[in-house]
Design a protein around this motif. Structure first.
Motif, PDB file in Angstrom:
ATOM      1  N   ASP A 213       0.857  -1.182   0.000  1.00 29.44           N
ATOM      2  CA  ASP A 213       0.000   0.000   0.000  1.00 29.44           C
ATOM      3  C   ASP A 213       0.896   1.235   0.000  1.00 29.44           C
ATOM      4  O   ASP A 213       1.847   1.286   0.789  1.00 29.44           O
TER       5      ASP A 213
ATOM      6  N   ALA B  55       5.583   4.198   2.980  1.00 32.74           N
ATOM      7  CA  ALA B  55       5.883   4.247   1.544  1.00 32.74           C
ATOM      8  C   ALA B  55       5.717   5.654   0.974  1.00 32.74           C
ATOM      9  O   ALA B  55       5.693   6.630   1.713  1.00 32.74           O
TER      10      ALA B  55
ATOM     11  N   SER C 167      -1.336  -4.410   1.652  1.00 33.94           N
ATOM     12  CA  SER C 167      -0.077  -4.237   2.373  1.00 33.94           C
ATOM     13  C   SER C 167       0.497  -5.603   2.777  1.00 33.94           C
ATOM     14  O   SER C 167      -0.242  -6.590   2.891  1.00 33.94           O
TER      15      SER C 167
ATOM     16  N   LEU D 101       5.619  -6.154  12.183  1.00 32.03           N
ATOM     17  CA  LEU D 101       6.922  -5.495  12.098  1.00 32.03           C
ATOM     18  C   LEU D 101       7.352  -5.398  10.630  1.00 32.03           C
ATOM     19  O   LEU D 101       7.539  -6.420   9.956  1.00 32.03           O
ATOM     20  N   TYR D 102       7.477  -4.172  10.144  1.00 29.27           N
ATOM     21  CA  TYR D 102       8.004  -3.908   8.800  1.00 29.27           C
ATOM     22  C   TYR D 102       9.491  -3.571   8.909  1.00 29.27           C
ATOM     23  O   TYR D 102       9.963  -3.131   9.955  1.00 29.27           O
TER      24      TYR D 102
ATOM     25  N   PRO E 234      12.362  -5.304   9.080  1.00 31.54           N
ATOM     26  CA  PRO E 234      12.998  -5.915  10.256  1.00 31.54           C
ATOM     27  C   PRO E 234      14.519  -5.909  10.195  1.00 31.54           C
ATOM     28  O   PRO E 234      15.167  -6.052  11.228  1.00 31.54           O
TER      29      PRO E 234
ATOM     30  N   ALA F 225       7.027 -14.045   7.442  1.00 29.64           N
ATOM     31  CA  ALA F 225       6.479 -14.152   6.091  1.00 29.64           C
ATOM     32  C   ALA F 225       7.426 -13.432   5.134  1.00 29.64           C
ATOM     33  O   ALA F 225       7.531 -12.208   5.161  1.00 29.64           O
ATOM     34  N   ARG F 226       8.115 -14.230   4.328  1.00 30.17           N
ATOM     35  CA  ARG F 226       9.125 -13.664   3.428  1.00 30.17           C
ATOM     36  C   ARG F 226       8.629 -13.677   1.989  1.00 30.17           C
ATOM     37  O   ARG F 226       8.065 -14.672   1.538  1.00 30.17           O
ATOM     38  N   ALA F 227       8.784 -12.551   1.292  1.00 29.57           N
ATOM     39  CA  ALA F 227       8.460 -12.466  -0.145  1.00 29.57           C
ATOM     40  C   ALA F 227       7.066 -12.995  -0.453  1.00 29.57           C
ATOM     41  O   ALA F 227       6.868 -13.743  -1.409  1.00 29.57           O
ATOM     42  N   VAL F 228       6.090 -12.582   0.362  1.00 33.81           N
ATOM     43  CA  VAL F 228       4.726 -13.078   0.182  1.00 33.81           C
ATOM     44  C   VAL F 228       4.200 -12.684  -1.193  1.00 33.81           C
ATOM     45  O   VAL F 228       4.362 -11.537  -1.623  1.00 33.81           O
TER      46      VAL F 228
ATOM     47  N   ARG G 218       5.311 -13.727  -3.979  1.00 32.71           N
ATOM     48  CA  ARG G 218       6.349 -13.862  -5.020  1.00 32.71           C
ATOM     49  C   ARG G 218       6.773 -15.323  -5.121  1.00 32.71           C
ATOM     50  O   ARG G 218       6.399 -16.144  -4.290  1.00 32.71           O
TER      51      ARG G 218
ATOM     52  N   THR H 193      11.059  -9.515   4.520  1.00 33.04           N
ATOM     53  CA  THR H 193      10.285 -10.276   5.501  1.00 33.04           C
ATOM     54  C   THR H 193       9.387  -9.354   6.315  1.00 33.04           C
ATOM     55  O   THR H 193       9.797  -8.269   6.726  1.00 33.04           O
ATOM     56  N   LEU H 194       8.163  -9.811   6.531  1.00 30.60           N
ATOM     57  CA  LEU H 194       7.206  -9.152   7.419  1.00 30.60           C
ATOM     58  C   LEU H 194       7.021 -10.111   8.596  1.00 30.60           C
ATOM     59  O   LEU H 194       6.844 -11.306   8.392  1.00 30.60           O
TER      60      LEU H 194
HETATM   61  N1  SAH Z   1       4.289  -0.145   1.415  1.00 31.54           N
HETATM   62  C1  SAH Z   1       4.702  -1.497   1.759  1.00 31.54           C
HETATM   63  C2  SAH Z   1       5.735  -1.520   2.854  1.00 31.54           C
HETATM   64  C3  SAH Z   1       7.065  -0.879   2.495  1.00 31.54           C
HETATM   65  S1  SAH Z   1       8.268  -1.025   3.763  1.00 31.54           S
HETATM   66  C4  SAH Z   1       3.471  -2.321   2.152  1.00 31.54           C
HETATM   67  O1  SAH Z   1       2.395  -1.747   2.367  1.00 31.54           O
HETATM   68  O2  SAH Z   1       3.606  -3.550   2.240  1.00 31.54           O
HETATM   69  C5  SAH Z   1       9.194  -2.448   3.190  1.00 31.54           C
HETATM   70  C6  SAH Z   1       8.911  -3.628   4.095  1.00 31.54           C
HETATM   71  O3  SAH Z   1       7.636  -4.178   3.781  1.00 31.54           O
HETATM   72  C7  SAH Z   1       9.871  -4.796   3.944  1.00 31.54           C
HETATM   73  O4  SAH Z   1      11.071  -4.627   4.683  1.00 31.54           O
HETATM   74  C8  SAH Z   1       9.035  -5.934   4.503  1.00 31.54           C
HETATM   75  O5  SAH Z   1       9.001  -5.873   5.929  1.00 31.54           O
HETATM   76  C9  SAH Z   1       7.635  -5.574   4.004  1.00 31.54           C
HETATM   77  N2  SAH Z   1       7.281  -6.229   2.743  1.00 31.54           N
HETATM   78  C10 SAH Z   1       7.044  -5.635   1.552  1.00 31.54           C
HETATM   79  N3  SAH Z   1       6.700  -6.560   0.621  1.00 31.54           N
HETATM   80  C11 SAH Z   1       6.717  -7.769   1.249  1.00 31.54           C
HETATM   81  C12 SAH Z   1       6.421  -9.105   0.822  1.00 31.54           C
HETATM   82  N4  SAH Z   1       6.056  -9.393  -0.426  1.00 31.54           N
HETATM   83  N5  SAH Z   1       6.545 -10.099   1.751  1.00 31.54           N
HETATM   84  C13 SAH Z   1       6.881  -9.820   3.020  1.00 31.54           C
HETATM   85  N6  SAH Z   1       7.154  -8.574   3.471  1.00 31.54           N
HETATM   86  C14 SAH Z   1       7.086  -7.562   2.591  1.00 31.54           C
END
Ligand code: SAH
Length: 255
Positions: free
Chosen positions: A84, A89, A117, A165-166, A168, A197-200, A202, A224-225
């Motif tokens: 988002d 962002a 997001s 947590l964004y 991280p 949750a990594r690279a969700v 993708r 990672t989120l």
């Molecule tokens: N505007 C984005 C966030 C940007 S900050 C949103 O709303 O998602 C960047 C952070 O977002 C990354 O360090 C990670 O924590 C998270 N992030 C973005 N894309 C991601 C994804 N596909 N999978 C997991 N975490 C993600």
């Protein structure tokens, strides 16, 4: 004077075409110019006659001002963000540029188009960990001192919020999540569910369900989120497949 341009601040979702909204796709197709961080632009199909303005990740204000100048030249600009655009962002950078910038920028035709997001995508993959009161905290200390992050983590833990947590970890500061877990371990139960949750969305998506005791900060990177549960958050084991994680919709009142 050229014909008036427009600025659309567009969220692309966390990854994958299925999680881009129809509105975002329409705005991107309509734009004469796309502005954004290179990896986000690479996700979009090339279109004849459309100009791409690739920028680095750390120059958000410059990118915002560049977009405003293009609009003043009569261009229809889509400024793209992952997830988002209003969550950690570009949208906030644009409004900061407007507040600090030329008075006429306030009259530019501008709109924000929301996206999914990362926390919503991560939650959807695991069940419903954001099912009740939650907050989101960025662990990036680019724009705030680490002491503010510590204060907010402690307040969120003490108020028993679920915490998303964004940011991280980064190449420059890989240890932030380690410090955050150390702080949370002092305030929350060791059995608190933790979702990595990594690279969700993708191709290289990776989800792991841990507890605060087992959570390994080395697992977290820039993609990672992390969701840290409240005291109510539950892990529901299954025979096969990863367990479900959810937070009940209410807090039980003790009799
Ligand atoms: N505007 C984005 C966030 C940007 S900050 C949103 O709303 O998602 C960047 C952070 O977002 C990354 O360090 C990670 O924590 C998270 N992030 C973005 N894309 C991601 C994804 N596909 N999978 C997991 N975490 C993600």
């Amino acid at each position: 004077m050229s014909a008036p341009g427009s600025l659309r601040i567009v969220g692309l979702g966390p990854g994958g075409p299925a999680w881009i909204t129809p509105e975002a796709s329409r705005l991107i197709a309509y734009a004469t110019d796309l502005v954004g961080y290179a990896p986000y632009l690479e996700r979009l199909p090339q279109k004849q006659g459309q100009t791409r303005h690739r920028t680095g990740n750390r120059v958000e204000m410059e990118r915002a001002r560049h977009a405003m100048r293009l609009v003043e030249d009569g261009r229809h600009v889509a400024l793209v963000s992952g997830g988002d655009p209003g969550v950690f962002a570009m949208a906030a950078a644009v409004f900061e540029a407007i507040e600090d910038g030329e008075p006429r920028w306030r009259d530019i035709d501008i709109a924000v188009s929301p996206g999914i997001s990362a926390m919503q995508a991560a939650a959807a993959r695991t069940g419903a960990p954001l099912g009740h009161d939650f907050c989101a905290i960025s662990l990036s200390d680019n724009r705030k001192p680490w002491s503010v992050v510590e204060k907010r983590l402690a307040a969120a833990a003490n108020a028993d919020f679920v915490i998303a947590l964004y940011n991280p970890a980064s190449a420059a500061r890989p240890g932030r999540i380690h410090d955050a877990f150390a702080l949370l371990r002092g305030l929350k139960s060791a059995s608190t569910p933790v979702v990595f949750a990594r690279a969700v969305g993708r191709e290289d998506e990776y989800i792991s369900i841990e507890t605060l005791a087992s959570a390994d900060s080395a697992r977290a990177d820039m993609s990672t989120l992390i969701i840290v549960g409240s005291s109510e958050t539950r892990i529901v084991p299954r025979g096969s497949g990863t367990p479900f994680v959810y937070t009940p919709r209410g807090v039980k009142v003790e009799q």
